[in-house]
Every structure is written in structure tokens, then in C-alpha cells.
Design an enzyme around this catalytic site. Sequence first.
Site, PDB file in Angstrom:
ATOM      1  N   LYS A  78      34.141  42.538  87.828  1.00 29.56           N
ATOM      2  CA  LYS A  78      33.615  41.176  87.670  1.00 29.56           C
ATOM      3  C   LYS A  78      34.347  40.442  86.554  1.00 29.56           C
ATOM      4  CE  LYS A  78      30.715  37.672  88.006  1.00 29.56           C
ATOM      5  NZ  LYS A  78      30.761  36.932  86.756  1.00 29.56           N
ATOM      6  N   HIS A 101      37.598  39.391  87.937  1.00 28.70           N
ATOM      7  CA  HIS A 101      37.297  38.249  88.813  1.00 28.70           C
ATOM      8  C   HIS A 101      37.209  36.969  88.003  1.00 28.70           C
ATOM      9  CE1 HIS A 101      34.243  35.356  90.184  1.00 28.70           C
ATOM     10  NE2 HIS A 101      34.613  35.642  91.419  1.00 28.70           N
ATOM     11  N   ASN A 102      36.484  37.017  86.895  1.00 27.54           N
ATOM     12  CA  ASN A 102      36.339  35.818  86.073  1.00 27.54           C
ATOM     13  C   ASN A 102      37.657  35.408  85.435  1.00 27.54           C
ATOM     14  OD1 ASN A 102      33.658  36.151  86.725  1.00 27.54           O
ATOM     15  ND2 ASN A 102      32.911  35.749  84.668  1.00 27.54           N
ATOM     16  N   GLU A 147      39.500  33.663  87.984  1.00 27.17           N
ATOM     17  CA  GLU A 147      38.860  32.343  88.094  1.00 27.17           C
ATOM     18  C   GLU A 147      39.415  31.385  87.036  1.00 27.17           C
ATOM     19  OE1 GLU A 147      34.467  30.847  86.867  1.00 27.17           O
ATOM     20  OE2 GLU A 147      34.510  32.463  88.359  1.00 27.17           O
TER      21      GLU A 147
END
Length: 479
Positions: free
Chosen positions: A183, A186-187, A190
Amino acid sequence: MNQADIGLIGLAVMGQNLVLNMADHGFRVCVYNRTYDKTEAFLKNQAGDRPIEGADSLQALVSNLKQPRKVMLMVKAGEVVDSFIDQLVPLLAPGDMIIDGGNSLYTDSIRRTQDLKEKGILFIGAGVSGGEEGARTGPSIMPGGNPDAWPAIRPIFQAIAAKADGMPCCDWVGQDGAGHYVKMVHNGIEYGDMQLISETYQLMRWGLGLSADKCHEVFKKWNQGVLNSYLIEITADILRFKDSDGLPLVDKILDAAGQKGTGKWTGISSLELGTPLTLISESVYARCLSALKQQRVAAAERYPVADKPHLSEDEIEMLLQAIHDALYASKIISYTQGYMLMSEAAKTYGWNLNYGGIALMWRGGCIIRSTFLGEIKQAYDEAPQLDNLLSAPFFENAIKDAESNWRKAVVFAIQSQVATPALSSALSFFDGYRTASSPANLLQAQRDYFGAHTYERVDAQRGKFFHTDWIQVRRSNQL
């Protein structure tokens, strides 16, 4: 009173929406918030007639859960999570589960998994992406921790998760901190995607002189092709939005970006693991630079930008295509670096990550969802031991097709005096990655010169370490 399938602590917007999502999928949920007034308001308003019950204490929450008990925390990362865990442990029994669904640091999840295992409690650290809308309609969920907990929580998580091609965007990631690590990456990606899009927008507005409406049209068109994604879609929507006076709202928003830390954590991890994460790191630094608003305004007066040359319609269209290709190629580099980092982390922490499965989990519900991720899954389906995305035929061809325009866009940015740290660093990484002979040989000689750090050779004497008395050689040469 029927016992609940799961308990959830923390009724901020994300927590509320996850509860509503669970209830809409047939799960009975018991909720607790530090302030009971908020629990009552939620039950009276948003919960409606759904199978949701409230608890006025943690003891009441736990006593109202089916065994093995499952308690999900949707609270602020850090000390607050530890505080609730400390309060819950005396109320739980061996085999019960605590799930942390916040943006926790992966090292905390590693520690919590081990600490709770010693107490007989099963811990899951689950990354949840998709924001408020995703939590309500289907997020991407990345669970890791104690694998013994997964069979019990799997039916709930896979039911409420987003679906891509009929598959839930949720599957087991790996041991202890693996879920929160994925995660975190993922960020970080992003951060990179948002910075890349912002730089292309800046090139359009200030480099090409396009209006917000024209930029809207461009991004809307781009969303129909290889760049199709949630972030491109919302960018088009933002650029179309008008304030009450009919002018673009985006032009009235302060250009100083905030951050909550996950991008920084990703950069720190890349340094600790010795993995180049240049694009995402530049994206974090770009936000830091944007925060220096007063200094930037003063510097703009001190160093005025030169007048831009007039561009014909044909030149603008050619440059728009170049910017498009630069964005696409840089996006490939961003994911390449992110996957390199996850691969190195998996080796370091002993995780068996399913890289194609991770791409599938990101295809729906999350902020970076895009058509592009299907190509990553396909690449790993075809070559599960793929060492680098740039080695996959699809991405190799995509980079080769975009490279010329990628360079044109970066050169145009330099000539237009528009900062493009992410686009430029992506190209620089690519050039460095595909360079068979780097200048690091000189760097190694420098290190050996001043610090006797030694070096290796590439000739017949390879495989050994050498040190040269550079100073003595210099003195001999001066004689």
C-alpha cells in the site's frame, strides 16, 4: 441481539463508508467510536435499517462479536493504533483477530504481527485504497500479516472490494508488513502519477499557452487511449469545473501541495534498500518545493521567465503528442521503479509477493486504477520471474515508440523554463538504466583515492578488490 460478523472502530468518513459497504453485502457490523455521540448520529442517519449496531465501550463491542472475533481499526496511524490494540488484547481470546486498515508504516505492522502472535492474537495490516468513494462502493484492499487470519477475513474483504474483470481487487499479499508495504508503494506511485500529470498540465498551460478548457479537452481525449485512468479522468473534470464567477476554479487554488507521509516513507525505504526510486522521490520533493510559496514568488521577480516564442497550431499539436508520449513513458518508469522496490523488499523481508496479483488488486477501486495495470499483470503472467518491467516485450516496445517524443517534451520544458522534475528524472533513469558503461568507474576511483575504499577491475584481474596509492603516484609524476 444477533452477534456481528465484524467490529469496526473509528467512524470518520472512511470507517463509516466501509461499514455501509459491509452491511450492504450482508454482513452484520458492530461499530465503536471514541465519542459515542458520533456513533449515535451514524446509527440514526447513515446506517438506516442496515444490520449495523453500536457499542458504547470496547468491552460491549467485543462481547457482541461472533467467534473468532474480528475487530477492524480505522483510526489514525501510529500511537492511536497501538493504544487501541493495548485496550483490546485483554478483551480478546486466542485466535481472535485485529485488523489495522489505516495507512500504517509497514515496520509497525511487522512489529504488531509478531507481538500479537506471542499473545495468541492474529493481526492483519491491510492497506485500503480508493478514498471515501472507494470505501463505500468497492476499494482496493491489500492485506498482510498473520496468514492464519486470512481465511476468516477473506469472505468479507473480497465481497466489499472492487472488482476487475469479475475478480476482487483484494487478495493475500504476504507475511507481517507486506500488505502495508505494498500500500505504501501504491501511494508512492500515486504521488508520481499526480506529479507527472501536473507537469504535463503545466507544459500545456504555461508552455503552450492553452486555456483550462482546452486542457480539459486534451485530458478527456487522452483518457480514451493508453493513458485511461482514474487520475486522468478526474483531471479532465477538475479543469472543466468553473467557480461561481464562471472562471476555472483550478486557477484559484493555492499552489502549495500537502502530503501525509506515505510518499516520504517510500523514498526512505528505497534509500534503505539501495533501490533507485528517482521519480517518486522527485514527486515528494516537488511537493516540498511547492510549499515554499513566498520564496517562489520572490524568486519569480528576481529571475523573470523569458518571453515564449509564438507557436503555430501544427506545432502545438505536435508538442501535445510529444507531451502525451512523455507522460506515458514516464508512467512506465514510475511503475518499473515501484516494482523494483517491492522486489527488493520481498528479498529483504522474506515475502513471497505475487506481482501480477498486485497489479490486479490495483486495477479497480484504488486511486491509481488504470487500463495500464492490465499490461503489468499480463507481463507477470507471461514471465512470473520477470526481473524488470522494462524487460517485458510490451513495455520495451512502448518505450521505444515513445522515446523520441519523450525527449522532445523534456527539451521543450527546458526551453520553456517549465520545471518537470518527474518527467526529466524518468528519462534520466532510463538513460542510466540502459547504459552499459556508466561513469561509476571514475566515482569508484575517487572513493579509493580519498578513502581507500578499493575497487574492482573489468580486465583479466576481475573478481578481486584493489587499492591504488594514488597520492604516491601523483607525487611520482611530479618528480
